[in-house]
Design an enzyme around this catalytic site. Structure first.
Site, PDB file in Angstrom:
ATOM      1  N   ASP A  85       0.857  -1.183   0.000  1.00 44.71           N
ATOM      2  CA  ASP A  85       0.000   0.000   0.000  1.00 44.71           C
ATOM      3  C   ASP A  85       0.892   1.231   0.000  1.00 44.71           C
ATOM      4  OD1 ASP A  85      -1.929   1.989   0.485  1.00 44.71           O
ATOM      5  OD2 ASP A  85      -3.114   0.680   1.776  1.00 44.71           O
TER       6      ASP A  85
ATOM      7  N   ARG B 198      -0.323   4.410  -0.192  1.00 42.08           N
ATOM      8  CA  ARG B 198      -1.117   5.603   0.119  1.00 42.08           C
ATOM      9  C   ARG B 198      -0.572   6.362   1.329  1.00 42.08           C
ATOM     10  NH1 ARG B 198      -6.941   2.776   0.289  1.00 42.08           N
ATOM     11  NH2 ARG B 198      -5.627   1.193   1.314  1.00 42.08           N
TER      12      ARG B 198
END
Length: 358
Positions: A290, A292
Site C-alpha cells: 500500500d 497511500r
C-alpha cells in the site's frame, strides 16, 4: 527569489519531466531517466557519456528477479554493455516474466551511495510510473543540467517525508441523491500533485466525532462499477449511511490503486489475470502493499475543524494512522458491502495479508 521556482516547484517539474521521458539531474551527481518513458535515442545518448549506466529497481522487484538488493529497499543493477533498451524494460516491467522468466544472472552494485538512486525511485513513484530508473554518475551536476537545460533538484529533498501543505480552494453546495444538504470542498496540495475532495453531508457538529470515511479514488469501481473490488459499493454505502444519519464527511483522496496510479493498477490487474493475488502483483511491479498516505485525510479533517471521528472502515491501518496524526477514532464503523463472485479472492487477500476485518 523573484520569479525563480522554489524547491517544491522544481520537484513538480522533475516529476513532469520524468513522465515525458526527459532526464532530470540530482545535485548529488546523478542523471536520472524513468525506464517507462525512456526512449532508444536518449538511452543511446546516455551511453556516449563517460560513465556506466545503472538500472535501479526496488527491493520487491529485485526479490522477484532473484537479484541482490545490497541496499535493502533498492537494487542497483549493472546494465551489460551489449543489451538493448528492451532488456532494460523487461527488468523493470513484469508483464513478460512468465514468458521469459530467465533474465539473469543480474549483477548488483554494493559500493557507493544508494541515496540518490533511492530518490530517483521515489520520483518515479510520485510521477505514477513504474518504480525503475536508469541513471549515471556525472561530474559537476549543476553545469551538466545547465548545459542540457535539465531540471536540477537535490535528492535529499526528494526523500523528505513531510506531507505537502494542503490549501482549501473552494467549497459549494452540492445536492446529492443521499442528501440534498451536500457540500463539496476542494483541497489542493502546494506540490502540484492531485487535488483531494471532501464531501460534507448536513452540518456536522465540530465538537463531536463525525461519521467519516477515507475513500481512495477508484476509477474502475466508483465510476465503471467494476466487480473486481468493493470500492464502488463502499463509496455509495458510506454516503448512504451519512445521508441516513443526516451528517458526515467522506474524504475522496486521489490515490488510485492504493497510491500507484491507474496505469500501474491495470498492470497489477494484468498480473492478477496471470494468477497472482493483489499483494503479489504489487510486489512484482516493485511497489509496497500500500503506497497511500493517509496523513492527507487527517490534514483535511483538521482544516475542516474536526478532531475526532467515527471511522467507516474495515482497515485497522486507517484507524492507527488517524490516531497517530492526532485525529481521535472514537469508533470503527464496519462497512461490509460489495462482495461478489469476482472479488471473493481479492477480499480474502485483503483480510489475510493486509489485516482488513471482513
Amino acid at each position: 527569489m523573484g520569479f525563480s521556482p522554489d524547491i517544491t516547484e522544481r520537484l513538480a517539474r522533475a516529476r513532469a519531466d520524468l513522465r515525458m521521458g526527459v532526464p532530470i539531474v540530482l545535485s548529488e551527481g546523478l542523471i536520472v531517466l524513468a525506464v517507462e518513458t525512456l526512449d532508444s535515442i536518449r538511452f543511446a545518448h546516455l551511453r556516449t557519456l563517460s560513465g556506466a549506466p545503472v538500472l535501479t529497481i526496488t527491493g520487491w522487484r529485485a526479490k522477484t528477479l532473484k537479484a541482490r538488493a545490497y541496499d535493502g529497499d533498492v537494487a542497483r543493477v549493472i546494465i551489460p554493455e551489449d543489451v538493448a533498451l528492451t532488456w532494460v524494460r523487461s527488468i523493470a516491467d513484469p508483464a513478460g516474466d512468465l514468458n521469459h522468466p530467465m533474465k539473469g544472472p543480474l549483477r548488483s552494485l554494493r559500493d557507493g551511495p544508494a541515496g540518490p538512486h533511492r530518490a530517483g525511485i521515489a520520483l518515479a513513484k510520485a510521477a505514477r510510473l513504474l518504480p525503475a530508473i536508469v541513471s549515471m554518475e556525472i561530474n559537476d551536476p549543476a553545469a551538466f543540467a545547465s548545459a542540457h537545460n535539465l531540471t536540477l533538484v537535490p535528492g535529499s529533498a526528494v526523500l523528505r517525508t513531510d506531507p505537502s501543505t494542503l490549501n482549501r480552494v473552494i467549497h459549494a453546495r452540492l445536492p446529492l441523491e443521499v442528501a440534498e444538504t451536500g457540500r463539496l470542498h476542494i483541497f489542493r496540495p502546494d506540490d502540484g500533485a492531485e487535488e483531494h475532495y471532501a464531501v460534507e453531508i448536513g452540518q456536522p457538529d465540530r465538537s463531536k466525532p463525525v461519521l467519516s470515511r477515507l475513500h481512495s479514488a477508484c476509477f474502475t469501481g466508483d465510476l465503471l462499477g467494476s466487480l473486481k473490488c468493493d470500492c464502488g459499493p463502499q463509496l455509495r454505502g458510506a454516503l448512504a449511511q451519512m445521508g441516513a444519519e443526516g451528517a458526515g464527511v467522506l474524504l475522496y483522496l486521489n490515490q488510485e490503486g492504493r497510491g500507484i496510479g491507474l496505469a500501474n493498477k491495470m498492470r497489477a490487474y494484468s498480473l492478477q489475470d496471470q494468477g497472482f493475488d493483489t499483494v503479489e502483483a504489487n510486489h512484482r511491479l516493485g511497489f509496497e502493499d500500500d503506497e497511500r498516505d493517509f496523513r492527507i485525510g487527517a490534514d483535511i479533517l483538521r482544516r475542516m475543524g474536526f478532531s475526532s471521528v467515527r471511522l467507516l472502515t474495515n482497515n485497522p491501518a486507517k484507524v492507527a494512522r488517524m490516531e497517530s496524526c492526532g485525529i481521535g477514532v472514537i469508533e470503527r464503523v464496519p462497512l461490509k458491502v460489495g462482495e461478489n463472485q469476482h472479488n471473493t479472492a481479492y477480499l480474502a487477500t485483503k483480510a489475510a495479508k493486509s489485516g482488513h476485518l471482513l
